[in-house]
Design a protein around this motif. Structure first.
Motif, mmCIF file in Angstrom:
data_model
loop_
_atom_site.group_PDB
_atom_site.id
_atom_site.type_symbol
_atom_site.label_atom_id
_atom_site.label_comp_id
_atom_site.label_asym_id
_atom_site.label_seq_id
_atom_site.Cartn_x
_atom_site.Cartn_y
_atom_site.Cartn_z
ATOM 1 N N TYR A 31 -0.735 11.265 10.160
ATOM 2 C CA TYR A 31 -2.100 10.769 10.004
ATOM 3 C C TYR A 31 -2.471 10.730 8.519
ATOM 4 N N PRO A 32 -3.131 9.672 8.068
ATOM 5 C CA PRO A 32 -3.370 9.477 6.634
ATOM 6 C C PRO A 32 -4.326 10.503 6.039
ATOM 7 N N LEU A 33 -3.967 10.969 4.839
ATOM 8 C CA LEU A 33 -4.823 11.843 4.047
ATOM 9 C C LEU A 33 -5.476 11.065 2.906
ATOM 10 N N LEU A 34 -4.722 10.163 2.329
ATOM 11 C CA LEU A 34 -5.157 9.434 1.142
ATOM 12 C C LEU A 34 -4.401 8.110 1.112
ATOM 13 N N ALA A 35 -5.074 7.062 0.668
ATOM 14 C CA ALA A 35 -4.432 5.745 0.655
ATOM 15 C C ALA A 35 -4.819 4.988 -0.603
ATOM 16 N N ARG A 36 -3.885 4.151 -1.056
ATOM 17 C CA ARG A 36 -4.173 3.244 -2.170
ATOM 18 C C ARG A 36 -3.577 1.889 -1.808
ATOM 19 N N ARG A 37 -4.443 0.906 -1.584
ATOM 20 C CA ARG A 37 -4.026 -0.449 -1.247
ATOM 21 C C ARG A 37 -3.921 -1.274 -2.528
ATOM 22 N N TYR A 38 -2.770 -1.912 -2.719
ATOM 23 C CA TYR A 38 -2.542 -2.726 -3.905
ATOM 24 C C TYR A 38 -2.665 -4.223 -3.627
ATOM 25 N N ARG A 39 -2.517 -4.624 -2.376
ATOM 26 C CA ARG A 39 -2.605 -6.019 -2.006
ATOM 27 C C ARG A 39 -3.344 -6.123 -0.663
ATOM 28 N N ASP A 40 -3.852 -7.303 -0.387
ATOM 29 C CA ASP A 40 -4.642 -7.520 0.826
ATOM 30 C C ASP A 40 -3.861 -8.275 1.897
ATOM 31 N N ASP A 41 -2.545 -8.209 1.863
ATOM 32 C CA ASP A 41 -1.747 -8.965 2.819
ATOM 33 C C ASP A 41 -1.357 -8.165 4.056
ATOM 34 N N ILE A 46 4.029 0.604 2.617
ATOM 35 C CA ILE A 46 4.049 -0.467 3.610
ATOM 36 C C ILE A 46 4.222 -1.799 2.894
ATOM 37 N N ALA A 47 5.175 -2.590 3.382
ATOM 38 C CA ALA A 47 5.411 -3.941 2.866
ATOM 39 C C ALA A 47 5.355 -4.912 4.036
ATOM 40 N N ASN A 48 5.011 -6.139 3.763
ATOM 41 C CA ASN A 48 4.873 -7.118 4.843
ATOM 42 C C ASN A 48 6.033 -8.095 4.895
ATOM 43 N N SER A 49 7.144 -7.767 4.251
ATOM 44 C CA SER A 49 8.269 -8.686 4.215
ATOM 45 C C SER A 49 9.573 -7.923 4.303
ATOM 46 N N MET A 50 10.544 -8.508 5.014
ATOM 47 C CA MET A 50 11.868 -7.905 5.104
ATOM 48 C C MET A 50 12.618 -7.986 3.772
ATOM 49 N N SER A 51 12.142 -8.827 2.865
ATOM 50 C CA SER A 51 12.812 -8.976 1.570
ATOM 51 C C SER A 51 12.381 -7.929 0.560
ATOM 52 N N ALA A 52 11.516 -6.995 0.964
ATOM 53 C CA ALA A 52 11.095 -5.932 0.050
ATOM 54 C C ALA A 52 12.306 -5.116 -0.389
ATOM 55 N N ASN A 53 12.342 -4.765 -1.655
ATOM 56 C CA ASN A 53 13.454 -4.003 -2.216
ATOM 57 C C ASN A 53 13.289 -2.530 -1.839
ATOM 58 N N ALA A 54 13.989 -2.123 -0.782
ATOM 59 C CA ALA A 54 13.835 -0.764 -0.261
ATOM 60 C C ALA A 54 14.268 0.285 -1.283
ATOM 61 N N ALA A 55 15.364 0.025 -1.987
ATOM 62 C CA ALA A 55 15.849 0.999 -2.979
ATOM 63 C C ALA A 55 14.820 1.215 -4.078
ATOM 64 N N GLN A 56 14.171 0.123 -4.522
ATOM 65 C CA GLN A 56 13.150 0.232 -5.562
ATOM 66 C C GLN A 56 11.952 1.043 -5.069
ATOM 67 N N ALA A 70 0.840 -1.200 0.000
ATOM 68 C CA ALA A 70 0.000 0.000 0.000
ATOM 69 C C ALA A 70 0.870 1.242 0.000
ATOM 70 N N VAL A 71 0.304 2.329 -0.508
ATOM 71 C CA VAL A 71 0.969 3.634 -0.491
ATOM 72 C C VAL A 71 0.018 4.632 0.160
ATOM 73 N N TYR A 72 0.528 5.399 1.127
ATOM 74 C CA TYR A 72 -0.279 6.357 1.868
ATOM 75 C C TYR A 72 0.323 7.758 1.752
ATOM 76 N N PHE A 73 -0.550 8.757 1.736
ATOM 77 C CA PHE A 73 -0.155 10.150 1.896
ATOM 78 C C PHE A 73 -0.597 10.577 3.292
ATOM 79 N N CYS A 74 0.360 11.035 4.095
ATOM 80 C CA CYS A 74 0.057 11.406 5.484
ATOM 81 C C CYS A 74 0.438 12.859 5.724
ATOM 82 N N ASP A 75 -0.218 13.466 6.716
ATOM 83 C CA ASP A 75 0.091 14.863 7.054
ATOM 84 C C ASP A 75 1.388 14.926 7.860
#
Length: 481
Positions: free
Chosen positions: A44-54, A101-111, A35-40
């Motif tokens: 606190y979240p202003l806008l959110a877009r969830r791409y996966r349900d995990d 937000i990612a649910n795994s430590m293997s997420a590519n942080a640089a990407q 998911a990607v969030y825009f926060c103030d």
């Protein structure tokens, strides 16, 4: 089932367009953001877009607390936070946070970080200013952009030129180019094409490509001529006015700048900068610090043959840039002599020399000499150019429009000092700054051997143009103390 390919960091990643959950490739899973969030400014979240349900919907609710706890403990907040098995990766821009937000430590942080910064650039082109108020006013546009720039947590089209073909802004409302033909509306070809930065229907009456190689010299020198620091920052800029889908081949005679044995880890594109391998310093005395390519460049071809091949975006873009740490002599040198007399006056003598080949000429030369704040009543003598006193900046500017190689010019200035004080206090502590341009010349010796343009379908005649420029960088200075 149809398979579509996306070009990510010069590699192809397959996924099933009908059911993205069929993904099993380890390379894909390692770069997913749920998911990607825009926060103030408080998180606190202003806008959110969830791409996966995990991840749970409430995952973002912990972010303000984590942020405030870290700010109380230290002033330096790390850009990656981990809590309850979830990874919060975020950047701050003006008064908003962009959080992935990612649910795994293997997420590519640089990407993920590269995507967040690119998302800010895209939004800046649509909203002009990316801040909390502009985000609240443009929810519809931002949601559309989030849908197109990322799919199932995988970065997609992030080129603003392509996005603006079918997403436009008018009075804070989204307008689609194919609004009148909704039943027949289809995404642009670039969305389903591996060349995501260019459309295939571009047409020009005269097909031209302009190539500029610009090298900026940064150098710090002492008053006695000792070089304390020097570097070359190079840019290869392209202006493409070509029809169809042209394939360009650029051959560069790099004088040993680029190592012949570069591996994939020493190169990157999509704007990511990585330290690269070095050449033999004993032979060339040149060290390549950074090399960055536009995403259109085929890196494998460059590594094996040192030939740059690419399908260019339309219009202006930066094909590549590089930075070289190398010992070079000053191209424009100034011998400075400053004398402060006890009779409350200061004398400045400057002898400038163009230490370049006689066939070359420096243009728009400016020698900016600092003077004490209380100096006034200037008197000038000079052999060439023009001189003016700029009291609001406490400097004397000596301008020389044309400075041929091997030539020497001199100037002298005398200014009154109203108050008599310590002689050393009146000597300027700020450095002398030099600005210049030298056309048809590169310090590193890089040259274009050829630029071939081929459009397999249209087969038109094209006209490539190449220009070289060496100029002073932001820090070409002579230290006076």
């Amino acid at each position: 089932m149809k398979t579509r390919h996306l070009k990510l960091f010069n590699s192809y990643v397959p996924y099933q367009s009908e059911n993205p959950r069929n993904l099993v490739t380890n390379k894909v899973i390692s770069i997913m953001a749920s998911a990607v969030y825009f926060c103030d400014s408080k998180g606190y979240p202003l806008l959110a877009r969830r791409y996966r349900d995990d991840i749970p919907i409430s995952a973002i609710e912990k972010f303000p607390t984590l942020l405030s706890d870290l700010e109380e403990e230290t002033n330096l907040v790390p850009p990656c936070l981990s809590y309850n098995g979830m990874q919060y990766l975020f950047i701050q821009h003006n008064d908003v946070y962009l959080v992935a937000i990612a649910n795994s430590m293997s997420a590519n942080a640089a990407q993920i970080f590269a995507f967040l910064y690119k998302l800010v650039d895209v939004l800046g082109n649509y909203l002009k200013t990316v801040e909390e108020e502009s985000i609240r006013d443009n929810f519809v546009i931002i949601y559309e952009l989030l849908d197109e720039t990322m799919d199932y947590g995988i970065p997609q089209i992030t080129e603003t030129k392509m996005l603006k073909q079918y997403i436009t802004q008018k009075s804070f409302k989204l307008v689609k180019a194919a609004k009148k033909k909704r039943n027949a509306a289809r995404p642009p070809e670039a969305l389903t094409n591996s060349v995501s930065w260019r459309s295939a229907d571009i047409k020009y009456k005269k097909n031209e490509a302009f190539l500029d190689i610009i090298e900026s010299i940064n150098m710090l020198m002492t008053q006695k001529g000792q070089i304390l620091r020097s570097e070359i920052i190079g840019e290869v800029k392209v202006k493409s006015r070509l029809s169809g889908m042209p394939d360009l081949k650029l051959g560069i005679n790099d004088k040993g700048i680029f190592s012949k044995h570069m591996d994939d880890d020493s190169l990157n594109n999509e704007g990511a900068s990585v330290a690269s391998s070095t050449t033999d310093k004993k032979k060339n005395n040149i060290e390549l610090e950074d090399l960055k390519f536009h995403q259109c460049v085929r890196l494998s071809k460059f590594e094996t043959e040192k030939i740059i091949t690419f399908i260019p975006p339309d219009g202006d873009f930066e094909l590549m840039n590089y930075r070289l740490s190398t010992s070079i002599k000053p191209l424009i040198w100034c011998d400075m002599n400053i004398q402060v007399h006890s009779q409350s006056r200061i004398e400045i003598h400057c002898r400038a020399k163009a230490q370049i080949k006689k066939k070359s000429t420096a243009t728009n030369v400016q020698i900016i000499i600092p003077v004490p704040e209380d100096a006034d009543t200037p008197e000038f003598k000079y052999s060439h150019g023009s001189i003016k006193y700029v009291p609001e900046k406490n400097v004397i500017i000596w301008k020389i429009r044309s400075f041929p190689g091997g030539k020497e010019y001199s100037m002298s200035a005398q200014m009154q000092l109203p108050s008599i004080g310590n002689i050393e206090e009146h000597k300027a502590k700020r450095p002398v700054q030099i600005k210049f341009q030298i056309p048809y010349f590169t310090t590193s010796g890089i040259q274009v051997k050829y630029l071939k343009i081929n459009e397999p379908k249209l087969q038109y005649k094209s006209y490539p143009w190449v220009r070289y420029i060496t100029q002073s960088g932001d820090d070409y200075t002579i230290r006076l103390t």
